[in-house]
Write a protein that holds these residues in place. Sequence first.
Motif, mmCIF file in Angstrom:
data_model
loop_
_atom_site.group_PDB
_atom_site.id
_atom_site.type_symbol
_atom_site.label_atom_id
_atom_site.label_comp_id
_atom_site.label_asym_id
_atom_site.label_seq_id
_atom_site.Cartn_x
_atom_site.Cartn_y
_atom_site.Cartn_z
ATOM 1 N N HIS A 15 -16.611 7.411 -56.123
ATOM 2 C CA HIS A 15 -15.496 6.997 -56.969
ATOM 3 C C HIS A 15 -14.275 7.890 -56.768
ATOM 4 O O HIS A 15 -13.754 8.466 -57.722
ATOM 5 C CB HIS A 15 -15.929 6.989 -58.439
ATOM 6 N N ASP A 18 -14.054 2.082 -55.747
ATOM 7 C CA ASP A 18 -15.502 1.915 -55.717
ATOM 8 C C ASP A 18 -15.859 0.751 -54.793
ATOM 9 O O ASP A 18 -15.360 -0.357 -54.972
ATOM 10 C CB ASP A 18 -15.951 1.594 -57.153
ATOM 11 N N HIS A 77 -20.931 -3.213 -63.123
ATOM 12 C CA HIS A 77 -21.762 -2.087 -63.550
ATOM 13 C C HIS A 77 -20.882 -1.131 -64.338
ATOM 14 O O HIS A 77 -19.655 -1.223 -64.305
ATOM 15 C CB HIS A 77 -22.396 -1.389 -62.337
ATOM 16 N N HIS A 116 -19.945 2.993 -65.840
ATOM 17 C CA HIS A 116 -19.785 4.330 -65.293
ATOM 18 C C HIS A 116 -19.963 5.398 -66.355
ATOM 19 O O HIS A 116 -19.581 5.208 -67.508
ATOM 20 C CB HIS A 116 -18.406 4.460 -64.646
ATOM 21 N N ASP A 170 -22.906 5.713 -61.532
ATOM 22 C CA ASP A 170 -23.048 4.306 -61.905
ATOM 23 C C ASP A 170 -24.138 4.161 -62.946
ATOM 24 O O ASP A 170 -25.138 4.889 -62.922
ATOM 25 C CB ASP A 170 -23.442 3.493 -60.663
HETATM 26 MN MN MN Z 1 -19.416 2.571 -59.533
#
Ligand code: MN
Lengths: 133, 133
Positions: A31, A79, A85, A87, A98
């Motif tokens: 990230h 990302d 998803h 974080h 994640d």
């Molecule tokens: Mn991610």
Amino acid sequence: MNIPNYLAEHDIKPSYQRIRIFEYLYQKMNHPTVDLIYKTLAPEIPTLSKTTVYNTLKLFVEKGITSTVTIEQNEVRYDALVEEHGHFKCNICGEIKDIPLEIEKLKISSIKNISVEQTQVHLIGKCNKCLTQ
Amino acid sequence: MNIPNYLAEHDIKPSYQRIRIFEYLYQKMNHPTVDLIYKTLAPEIPTLSKTTVYNTLKLFVEKGITSTVTIEQNEVRYDALVEEHGHFKCNICGEIKDIPLEIEKLKISSIKNISVEQTQVHLIGKCNKCLTQ
DNA sequence: AGTAATTTTGTAATCATTACAATTATATAT
DNA sequence: ATATATAATTGTAATGATTACAAAATTACT
Ligand SMILES: [Mn+2]
Ligand SMILES: [Mn+2]
Ligand SMILES: [Zn+2]
Ligand SMILES: [Zn+2]
């Protein structure tokens, strides 16, 4: 994962810079900010311009192979994982992990009669590593 | 709600500007940006400086009577509701609505052995009003 | 009133991002 | 292979939000 093919499949011409930037995103899965990508790749690609990093990431987002994560204000992160998803950011070591999401649980409980197109879940706290030392 | 008292209870001297800015946040509950607060109040408070709006909101956040909401990158919004809750932003009309959260559901399913101090949940889509017209 | 402390204000500095035009690289046609 | 068109990359300048800072104004205290 063949990155040139993957880019081409998504209508992105696989230039050297694009390959290297996506490769970084995909392999590190950390990230990163634009600045981190630039600072990491610049020594290896001496001609690299920060504008190219911006342009390339913008293109990746448009073509759907990269998502953005904005947890802290004034720093956008990128990302290569585009499936929905969540974080978790540790505010000691700064690492962003994640986390799987059961989006349904979230949606059921929220306002009805809306169409949700994007879900951002950000948790902030201390990671296990930082808690135990 | 007596705003001067509320500010004082939180260790904030209730100056005229601070009262007006908190009053705006609390009454509108519209998750405004600094710029919107400034543009709205400036005609009524001709001497108001944008720096004061920044300073004041920073103080409110430090003292725990205001929270920040960062859904879109490059625009921070402010919220007089500090209890944990989520947000839904309509990308047609731009309105941001509060949504209740069942945080427990979220936390149970995520990584163990972490300490979560803050939870941000942002949904983006189309609101009922914009869907039906 | 007189002095100290706090708040507000305006301007300048900073930092991330975008705009833009020139250069370089790649693709296509001759 | 050379010329021409198209696309990508680069460097610099512009923008816009936020912060730093010091002067001016307000408020509190003696
Ligand atoms: Mn991610
Ligand atoms: Mn809210
Ligand atoms: Zn950590
Ligand atoms: Zn709407």
